[in-house]
Design a protein around this motif. Sequence first.
Motif, short mmCIF file in Angstrom:
data_model
loop_
_atom_site.label_atom_id
_atom_site.label_comp_id
_atom_site.label_asym_id
_atom_site.label_seq_id
_atom_site.Cartn_x
_atom_site.Cartn_y
_atom_site.Cartn_z
N LYS A 1 -47.74 123.12 -71.85
CA LYS A 1 -48.66 122.27 -71.23
C LYS A 1 -49.24 121.21 -71.65
CE LYS A 1 -51.91 122.54 -67.20
NZ LYS A 1 -52.75 123.20 -66.48
N LYS B 1 -43.02 117.12 -66.88
CA LYS B 1 -43.92 118.11 -66.37
C LYS B 1 -43.12 119.64 -66.38
CE LYS B 1 -47.86 115.79 -63.92
NZ LYS B 1 -48.49 115.73 -62.57
N GLN B 2 -41.77 119.38 -65.65
CA GLN B 2 -40.88 120.17 -65.78
C GLN B 2 -40.50 120.81 -67.27
OE1 GLN B 2 -39.41 122.30 -63.36
NE2 GLN B 2 -40.96 121.38 -62.03
N GLN C 1 -42.45 120.82 -69.68
CA GLN C 1 -43.45 121.22 -70.26
C GLN C 1 -43.53 122.66 -69.73
OE1 GLN C 1 -46.42 118.29 -69.08
NE2 GLN C 1 -46.31 117.26 -71.08
N THR C 2 -43.34 122.69 -68.39
CA THR C 2 -43.50 124.09 -67.86
C THR C 2 -42.48 125.21 -68.54
OG1 THR C 2 -44.27 123.03 -65.64
CG2 THR C 2 -43.32 125.27 -65.61
N ASP D 1 -40.73 110.79 -69.01
CA ASP D 1 -41.66 110.36 -68.12
C ASP D 1 -41.11 109.52 -67.09
OD1 ASP D 1 -44.02 109.32 -66.94
OD2 ASP D 1 -44.98 108.85 -68.63
N LYS E 1 -37.70 119.29 -59.39
CA LYS E 1 -36.55 119.98 -60.05
C LYS E 1 -35.20 119.26 -60.16
CE LYS E 1 -38.75 124.78 -59.67
NZ LYS E 1 -39.80 124.24 -59.12
N GLU F 1 -40.74 111.67 -58.60
CA GLU F 1 -40.26 112.92 -58.98
C GLU F 1 -41.04 113.37 -60.35
OE1 GLU F 1 -35.73 112.73 -57.08
OE2 GLU F 1 -35.88 111.72 -58.94
N THR F 2 -42.08 113.23 -60.29
CA THR F 2 -43.10 113.77 -61.69
C THR F 2 -42.64 115.18 -61.93
OG1 THR F 2 -44.88 113.84 -60.47
CG2 THR F 2 -44.28 111.83 -61.55
N ASP F 3 -42.56 116.05 -60.86
CA ASP F 3 -42.53 117.49 -61.17
C ASP F 3 -41.41 118.24 -60.32
OD1 ASP F 3 -43.20 119.78 -62.17
OD2 ASP F 3 -45.02 120.31 -60.80
#
Length: 490
Positions: free
Chosen positions: A273, A264-265, A267-268, A187, A215, A211-213
Amino acid sequence: MFFTYLRRELRRRRKAALVVASGLALGIALVIIVSSVSSGMNKAQDKVLESLYGLGTDMTVTKAAAAPGSGGNERPRFEFDAKDDEDETQSTDRVMVQGFQTLAATTVDKVGKQDGVAEAVGGLSLTVMKVDGQFRRGEFKQDESSGQGGQGGPGGGQGGGNGQPQGRVEGGGASFDVNSFTVYGTDVTQQGLGPLTSSKITKGRTFKATETDAKVAVVDSAYAKEKELAVGKTVTVSGTKYAIVGVSTADSGDAAANVYIPLKQAQTVADSKDKVTTVYVQASDSQAIDTVKAAIQKNISGTTVTTSADLADTVSGSLSTASDLASSVGKWLSIAVLVAAFLVAGLLTSSAVSRRVREFGTLKALGWKSGRVTRQVVGEALVNGLMGGVLGIAVGLAGAYIVTAVSPTLTAQLGSTGGGRGGMGGPMGGGGPGRQTASKTLDIALTAPVSLTTILVAVGLAVAGGLIAGAFGGWRASRLRPADALRRVA
């Protein structure tokens, strides 16, 4: 008069004073060395625990282990497409949630709302297995004994008249490499808790809160060296390229994960998710950890809560053995030596008084009261104790310095346990069926820090030793009578 007589008597009985002081010094020095080594053991153990779950983490929450036969046992599957070109490389990736056990992301908020919880942060621990290589076709080799007349037989086959080929297939097979590495989804908005806190960014930077999501990735220095990765390059996770923005180095020499990416990445890429594997918890009061643990287990069903104390029980190896020796054998040895030193000092002081019967008897005949004689003896014993304290502190500090300078290496074996990595559900936990983790060995350099409290304890022991010795001698001196001195003179 008191100090003049005291100084004269100590000079006249230097050898006896040195013996008493040396005995007390031995006990005090041993106490300092054992205390400093024990403190070093505790720091080393804390360092091991920090490498497992991160600085500031008091406990972790993971999903309760599935019951045997309940279907939680998954196996990784790798599928390859059939290709005519035998020289073409076959490649496939498999991203697996470590332990195949996840919690809903809402669990983080539920844990954070429990009484006594200061902060709760979720994380997703993954293992990425990349398999690539080639299949090789075999070659048909005809047996020479099958003869030449077999050509063109019925059906156009090779071999004898039955039309079946007479020979064997040689060669062929497959050659594949398996590259496995760990990925931790962190996180990025709350980086003050969790495994990444046990590492320092040595190159580049850490994640930004925005930079929560994104790359982007931070890689462990050992993994970066092995794979020749650096800031500005990219690392591929299941076909997705992540720009490396930083390189981290674990303080204990053990990395929590090879690669860190935003939660988030993670989880993707894992197709998980709104899922996490671990909730890292910091208690508002370190004295209430057990209470917080009980509250979480009661109010949030289907979870396992593991504290640092639980994890400490899984640490074995020379670090654990040495720690047990320092805390048990060393402590009792120190107490035994101190008691012996105090008794010897008291007996020597009492014996010295018995040899000074004529002296004290004469002083009493000249008008000294018993209390004054007792104070004189206690004063001499107290000075001997303080001398022993100074000598003991010097020897103890020297011993602690030698231990720190040598820095003997101890090993910490992190045995298999439940609940993720090292029992805390950290990024490196195997956590598969039965939630077992592979054991891991860390090398820790031992130090022996000496605290001010230890020095004050040493001074207190020196004073206590002097008073105990003085009590023996003072009691003996107070019982003397002037008539004893007259009989000695006669």
